[in-house]
Write a protein that holds these residues in place. Structure first.
Motif, PDB file in Angstrom:
ATOM      1  N   ILE A  99       0.834  -1.212   0.000  1.00  0.00           N
ATOM      2  CA  ILE A  99       0.000   0.000   0.000  1.00  0.00           C
ATOM      3  C   ILE A  99       0.866   1.258   0.000  1.00  0.00           C
ATOM      4  O   ILE A  99       0.576   2.238  -0.690  1.00  0.00           O
ATOM      5  N   GLU A 100       1.950   1.236   0.761  1.00  0.00           N
ATOM      6  CA  GLU A 100       2.774   2.433   0.922  1.00  0.00           C
ATOM      7  C   GLU A 100       3.751   2.633  -0.236  1.00  0.00           C
ATOM      8  O   GLU A 100       4.089   3.763  -0.575  1.00  0.00           O
ATOM      9  N   GLN A 101       4.207   1.532  -0.853  1.00  0.00           N
ATOM     10  CA  GLN A 101       5.223   1.667  -1.899  1.00  0.00           C
ATOM     11  C   GLN A 101       4.623   1.839  -3.289  1.00  0.00           C
ATOM     12  O   GLN A 101       5.187   2.524  -4.129  1.00  0.00           O
ATOM     13  N   THR A 102       3.503   1.183  -3.558  1.00  0.00           N
ATOM     14  CA  THR A 102       2.827   1.335  -4.852  1.00  0.00           C
ATOM     15  C   THR A 102       1.355   1.546  -4.573  1.00  0.00           C
ATOM     16  O   THR A 102       0.655   0.599  -4.239  1.00  0.00           O
ATOM     17  N   ALA A 111      -9.926  -3.345   0.789  1.00  0.00           N
ATOM     18  CA  ALA A 111      -9.980  -4.805   0.937  1.00  0.00           C
ATOM     19  C   ALA A 111      -8.698  -5.327   1.580  1.00  0.00           C
ATOM     20  O   ALA A 111      -8.738  -6.195   2.463  1.00  0.00           O
ATOM     21  N   ALA A 112      -7.559  -4.798   1.151  1.00  0.00           N
ATOM     22  CA  ALA A 112      -6.266  -5.235   1.697  1.00  0.00           C
ATOM     23  C   ALA A 112      -6.169  -4.921   3.186  1.00  0.00           C
ATOM     24  O   ALA A 112      -5.689  -5.746   3.978  1.00  0.00           O
ATOM     25  N   LEU A 113      -6.641  -3.752   3.601  1.00  0.00           N
ATOM     26  CA  LEU A 113      -6.592  -3.374   5.015  1.00  0.00           C
ATOM     27  C   LEU A 113      -7.474  -4.290   5.864  1.00  0.00           C
ATOM     28  O   LEU A 113      -7.083  -4.719   6.954  1.00  0.00           O
ATOM     29  N   GLY A 151     -17.916  -0.490   2.527  1.00  0.00           N
ATOM     30  CA  GLY A 151     -18.272  -1.695   3.259  1.00  0.00           C
ATOM     31  C   GLY A 151     -17.084  -2.298   3.976  1.00  0.00           C
ATOM     32  O   GLY A 151     -17.174  -2.704   5.143  1.00  0.00           O
ATOM     33  N   CYS A 152     -15.929  -2.339   3.287  1.00  0.00           N
ATOM     34  CA  CYS A 152     -14.715  -2.893   3.899  1.00  0.00           C
ATOM     35  C   CYS A 152     -14.258  -2.049   5.086  1.00  0.00           C
ATOM     36  O   CYS A 152     -13.863  -2.580   6.129  1.00  0.00           O
TER      37      CYS A 152
END
Length: 696
Positions: A99-102, A111-113, A151-152
């Motif tokens: 998330i921070e680099q790209t 969704a990733a979080l 929602g996420c």
């Protein structure tokens, strides 16, 4: 990659049978397989990446989570993210690095979080990465989040019990009733929990049974082969009918059509720069962008290309573009833009590369952003302290809005974030309205990064300034009245919650002291637990009040932004209307010509206040907020507060009389004596020249 595997992937389409065939062609050795994954990620080959990871996971073989740092961005949508929870290693930390680099798109990032937090619940006893919640709060401030992303984030807030994040999500629906908010939460949980449930799906269940163009992103597909009638002569020149010659071969080619007519996806991938347009550039994914050859990109697209790299945090590629394209005078603005974005992202390596490209080292000292200079000096404490002192001295010497705003923002984007908040607080009362609002917004975002509550005391000062500005519009706008009423109502809610919380905390402290001072019970006596339940209940209520207070603060901040937008629109309308008035009809403003320069900084004593006769009656003639602001300013001046004297200037005609602004349209005249402050008058700015003639 083995030639057989490469050849198959180049010709394959993304569906179940192709995944199974790739699984058969994978290296048997785990080290070789890991190297293949690294090679695929490095090449930015999305189709190969997706075919290989699904094939590997379908055989229950190991995929290291470190490949997500550059590979997560190649997942074709947020619904694919549950698949990666089968990766091995510290999934949460590698996802945060991704998330921070790209920079991911908002919905995949949400969704990733959520998945990272769920993984931590199962594998790290609920301990989240340090930046996960601050990152989620920053994402929640995004102005255009889709329903899936919302929602996420709501699911994440509820599962982690983070009241600050939950309060931010509630600001999306400020007008929702409690019943409607409950319904929205239930809908959001269906989205978030649905995503979490997909972790239990078999890897092959993510893939269609039949060939699909799921990996084709953006744009309309154009035919890779021109449309030819079945019975027409074949264009290859064989003399046969088309159906008897090249039809079957061309049908297979059509399955690989791209968004450029006459080219397959593979052919387009071999020459993407030559077919690039601004529209296509704005739809190009980051894993494609970073592999473009910028020397082949059309000259008119170089600037938007470099800025799009910055949008995805690909600052190393943006710096490399500058290094290859060399320095041109007309690219200085672009250089400044890249420096700005790299600084805000804290990308020191790219900043150093960009600094080396600037042709004039002397001029560079003036052109480089203070934030960038602070970042570069972080590893040299002596240089850092010197730079901080120089920035502060420059801000005090120049005393301009840009300098004051600049040093507060520079600190908030450096490692001195907490100090930046304090400096920003000090700047807000004396900055112009627009700049003050910008600094306040940055303070709120910085508080999110530091995982602090959204309650910043400077909010009350900003609200007072909004009240002063409203008088400029004579309360004409119903929209303005409604925005102010909403903000006032929310401020009252905040104050009531603060008072309730303070009262409850005092009562808990009193009861705890009472328990400590009470004599120990006799050994034969039954333990007394009568007070224990009330204390537990009070502590539970305190937690609830804290959560509610955070929600109200976020709502108040959101309403404050709405009010600021309304004021800005009205101000623009007034300026446009004023521009229509003929120049000769406008009275010249000679106020600045009547004032002496600002004195050097003085230490003022505490003085008593002397009011002129009839001042109370005169004060009543002014709008209430103007009178209130004037009295507050008089008190600050009499108390010798240094900030109150910023902008207080002596009159050329009567040097022992000083003038201070009250809002934008009112002026306070006063004299300073050794032991008291003599108030002379409060006037409308329009009466400045007339009143000046009567002073003696």
């Amino acid at each position: 990659m083995k030639p057989e595997l490469r050849q198959f992937i180049e010709q394959a389409r993304f569906y179940k049978a192709a995944v199974l065939r790739v699984a058969e062609l994978l290296p048997v050795d785990d080290a070789a397989l890991d190297e293949l994954m690294a090679e695929t990620v490095q090449a930015g080959d999305q189709k190969a990446f997706m075919l290989i990871i699904v094939a590997v996971l379908s055989r229950e073989r190991r995929v290291d989570a470190r490949h997500l740092v550059r590979g997560a961005v190649m997942l074709p949508g947020y619904a694919w993210f549950p698949l990666i929870t089968r990766f091995h290693g510290d999934l949460a930390e590698h996802l945060m690095a991704a998330i921070e680099q790209t920079q991911l798109y908002p919905t995949p990032e949400a969704a990733a979080l959520l998945l990272a937090a769920a993984w931590c619940q199962e594998h790290r006893e609920g301990k989240l990465p340090e930046h996960l919640i601050p990152r989620a709060r920053m994402l929640a401030r995004h102005p255009k989040l889709q329903a899936e992303a919302r929602g996420c984030l709501i699911t994440l807030a509820l599962q982690t019990k983070d009241s600050g994040l939950l309060a931010l999500t509630k600001t999306w629906y400020l007008d929702a009733s409690p019943e409607k908010w409950q319904s929205l939460q239930e809908t959001a949980l269906r989205v978030g929990n649905g995503l979490l449930e997909h972790r239990r799906q078999a890897p092959l269940d993510f893939v269609y049974d039949k060939p699909t163009n799921i990996l084709t992103s953006g744009g309309t597909l154009r035919r890779a082969v021109a449309k030819i009638g079945r019975n027409e002569p074949c264009p290859c020149g064989s003399g046969k009918k088309y159906k008897q010659c090249c039809l079957e071969k061309d049908q297979e080619r059509l399955h690989h059509s791209s968004e450029v007519a006459g080219l397959t996806t593979e052919e387009l991938a071999d020459q993407p720069e030559t077919q690039l347009t601004l529209e296509r550039l704005n739809r190009t994914d980051p894993f494609v962008l970073e592999h473009l050859d910028f020397e082949k990109i059309p000259a008119e697209l170089v600037e938007p290309y470099v800025l799009r790299l910055c949008g995805f945090n690909l600052f190393d590629r943006a710096a490399a573009a500058f290094e290859k394209l060399f320095w041109l005078e007309d690219r200085e603005t672009l250089w400044m833009d890249v420096m700005f974005y790299a600084t805000r992202a804290g990308h020191k390596a790219s900043i150093r590369r960009l600094v080396k490209l600037y042709p004039d080292p002397v001029k560079l000292q003036d052109e480089i952003y203070a934030e960038a200079a602070l970042l570069l000096a972080e590893d040299n404490p002596a240089e850092l302290i010197k730079l901080l002192d120089e920035c502060a001295d420059s801000a005090l010497q120049k005393n301009t809005p840009d300098e004051l705003q600049g040093i507060s923002l520079a600190l908030m984007f450096s490692r001195f974030r907490a100090l930046g908040i304090l400096v920003g607080r000090g700047a807000i009362p004396i900055l112009p309205q627009r700049e003050a609002g910008r600094v306040f917004d940055t303070i709120l975002k910085t508080r999110d990064k530091l995982n602090l509550s959204p309650d910043d005391p400077i909010a009350d000062v900003l609200d007072q300034r909004f009240a002063e500005q409203e008088d400029d519009h004579k309360q004409e706008s119903a929209e303005l009245r409604k925005a102010r009423q909403n903000l006032d109502a929310k401020a009252q809610e905040v104050q009531q919650l603060k008072e309730s919380l303070a009262h409850m905390q005092k009562e808990i402290a009193r009861r705890e002291r009472k328990q400590l001072l009470a004599p120990p019970p006799a050994k034969t006596a039954t333990p007394v637990v009568a007070d224990e339940l009330p204390l537990k209940e009070m502590r539970r209520k305190v937690d609830g009040l804290k959560s509610a207070l955070k929600e109200r603060h976020h709502e108040r901040n959101d309403l404050r932004r709405d009010l600021h937008q309304v004021l800005t629109r009205l101000e623009t309308l007034q300026q446009n209307a004023a521009a229509v008035v003929p120049a000769e009809a406008e009275a010249p403003d000679r106020e600045d010509e009547s004032l002496l320069p600002q004195n050097a900084v003085e230490v003022h004593p505490v003085r008593l206040i002397e009011f002129p006769k009839g001042f109370q009656a005169a004060l009543a003639a002014f709008p209430r907020h103007v009178a209130r602001a004037a009295m507050i300013m008089i008190g600050r001046l009499a108390a010798g507060e240094p900030a109150a004297f910023v902008g207080a200037l002596r009159l050329k005609q009567v040097p022992n009389v000083m003038r201070q602004r009250i809002g934008s349209d009112y002026r306070l005249f006063f004299r300073l004596h050794a032991d008291h402050l003599q108030v002379i008058d409060l006037i409308n700015r329009k009466d400045f020249d007339r009143r000046l003639k009567t002073l003696g």
